[in-house]
Write an enzyme that holds these catalytic residues in place. Structure first.
Site, PDB file in Angstrom:
ATOM      1  N   ALA A  60       0.863  -1.173   0.000  1.00  0.00           N
ATOM      2  CA  ALA A  60       0.000   0.000   0.000  1.00  0.00           C
ATOM      3  C   ALA A  60       0.904   1.228   0.000  1.00  0.00           C
ATOM      4  O   ALA A  60       2.051   1.165   0.465  1.00  0.00           O
ATOM      5  CB  ALA A  60      -0.876   0.001   1.248  1.00  0.00           C
ATOM      6  N   GLY A  68       0.736  -5.042   0.837  1.00  0.00           N
ATOM      7  CA  GLY A  68      -0.413  -5.104  -0.066  1.00  0.00           C
ATOM      8  C   GLY A  68      -0.089  -5.739  -1.414  1.00  0.00           C
ATOM      9  O   GLY A  68      -0.990  -6.264  -2.082  1.00  0.00           O
ATOM     10  N   GLU A  81      -0.392  -9.323  -0.797  1.00  0.00           N
ATOM     11  CA  GLU A  81      -1.835  -9.620  -0.669  1.00  0.00           C
ATOM     12  C   GLU A  81      -2.514  -9.644  -2.038  1.00  0.00           C
ATOM     13  O   GLU A  81      -3.404 -10.456  -2.281  1.00  0.00           O
ATOM     14  CB  GLU A  81      -2.483  -8.589   0.252  1.00  0.00           C
ATOM     15  CG  GLU A  81      -1.947  -8.678   1.680  1.00  0.00           C
ATOM     16  CD  GLU A  81      -2.539  -7.617   2.586  1.00  0.00           C
ATOM     17  OE1 GLU A  81      -2.134  -6.435   2.459  1.00  0.00           O
ATOM     18  OE2 GLU A  81      -3.410  -7.949   3.397  1.00  0.00           O
ATOM     19  N   GLU A  98       4.084  -5.336   7.425  1.00  0.00           N
ATOM     20  CA  GLU A  98       3.165  -4.409   8.094  1.00  0.00           C
ATOM     21  C   GLU A  98       3.492  -4.175   9.566  1.00  0.00           C
ATOM     22  O   GLU A  98       3.422  -3.048  10.055  1.00  0.00           O
ATOM     23  CB  GLU A  98       1.710  -4.909   7.973  1.00  0.00           C
ATOM     24  CG  GLU A  98       1.079  -4.603   6.624  1.00  0.00           C
ATOM     25  CD  GLU A  98       1.358  -5.657   5.564  1.00  0.00           C
ATOM     26  OE1 GLU A  98       2.280  -6.489   5.758  1.00  0.00           O
ATOM     27  OE2 GLU A  98       0.662  -5.649   4.542  1.00  0.00           O
TER      28      GLU A  98
END
Ligand code: HXC
Length: 262
Positions: free
Chosen positions: A69, A115, A118, A138
């Site tokens: 992200a 992310g 993911e 994270e």
């Protein structure tokens, strides 16, 4: 699909294959909200295009698939509500990918972190360059994965191995990812290998392909008995298609099937 212009990604079509390339190489293709919005639009276009039988997702540039992200955007978040909304918005796009009726292959050309990891997990099959590095950093940032990683990774490799990656935040090599079952294939040219895998899928019955995806996806969320019932229902749907008549008829006639997706 040439007429569609996006700022943070490109989509190219090569016959029945579409390639979605995340394209913010200066930020290592980090996922910001604008990129998620474009991904959602692009996925709608892909699913509406009946010619497309498989999708490959990759990252622009030499270095990264997706480095996570966008941390500069995350840094501005304040409060429980804002955090939850960002996670839900990203999860929606990840679910849009995993719910596509066509197979989706991640061609992991470099870093797949946070992310980005993911995103790869939301795809059906993963091909990685031997240079790729994967990880869920994270907790080093004081947050947790929010785009489905705490849920999809343990379903893929089991809670023990997933917790090791989630808690230590260590980066793994593509080779270790292959051994763990996180990635399916290693290839020096992951995009070319992803195309080869996609080609081997799209020659099969398209309805059967989408029903297999649905059976696996729905079965993972339920008991074995309930999953087998789902399988029987979907098997019945497959048997009711012209493709089933074509596939079995072609076998008996010793010829190649020509599936029409009907
Ligand atoms: C924003 C990023 C970024 C990211 C890299 N960049 N990752 N920008 N968000 N996730 C930017 C850098 O700031 C830098 O910009 C440029 O990309 C190149 O990165 P460098 O760090 O200079 O490259 P390098 O030294 O080779 O290191 C590569 C790297 C490192 C190991 C991948 O960039 C890194 O650790 N990135 C962050 C990875 C991460 O923590 N991801 C998880 C995010 S949290 P400038 O302008 O300086 O050139 C997450 C949560 C998801 O994903 C769930 C939310 C709900």
């Amino acid at each position: 699909m040439d007429e569609y212009e996006f700022e943070n990604l490109t989509i190219d079509q090569h016959g029945p294959l579409a390639v979605l390339t995340l394209n913010r190489p200066k930020a290592l293709n980090a996922l910001n909200s604008a990129t998620f919005g474009e991904m959602s639009e692009a996925l709608d276009l892909i699913v509406d295009n009946a010619e497309i039988g498989a999708l490959i997702i990759t990252g622009a540039g030499e270095k990264a698939f997706v480095a996570g992200a966008d941390i500069s955007e995350l840094n501005g978040l304040d409060g429980v509500y804002a955090g939850r909304e960002v996670a839900l918005a990203g999860q929606d796009v990840m679910s849009q990918i995993s719910n596509l009726p066509i197979p989706v292959i991640a061609a992991i050309n470099g870093f797949a972190l946070g992310g980005g990891f993911e995103l790869a997990l939301a795809c059906d099959i993963r091909v990685a360059s031997p240079r790729a590095r994967l990880g869920l950093p994270e907790v080093t940032l004081g947050v947790i994965p929010g785009f489905g990683g705490t849920q999809r990774l343990p379903r893929l490799i089991g809670a023990g191995r997933a917790l090791d990656l989630l808690l230590t935040a260590r980066q793994i090599s593509a080779e270790e990812a292959l051994q763990m079952g996180v990635v399916n294939y290693l290839a020096d040219e992951p995009l070319a290998k992803a195309r080869e895998v996609a080609e081997s899928i799209v020659k099969n019955g398209p309805i059967a392909i989408s029903l297999v995806k649905e059976a696996v996806r729905r079965g993972l969320d339920t008991t074995l008995d309930a999953g087998c019932e789902i399988e029987a229902d979907l098997f019945g749907m497959a048997v009711a298609t012209a493709d089933f008549q074509e596939g079995t008829g072609a076998f008996l006639a010793k010829r190649k099937p020509e599936f029409k997706g009907e």
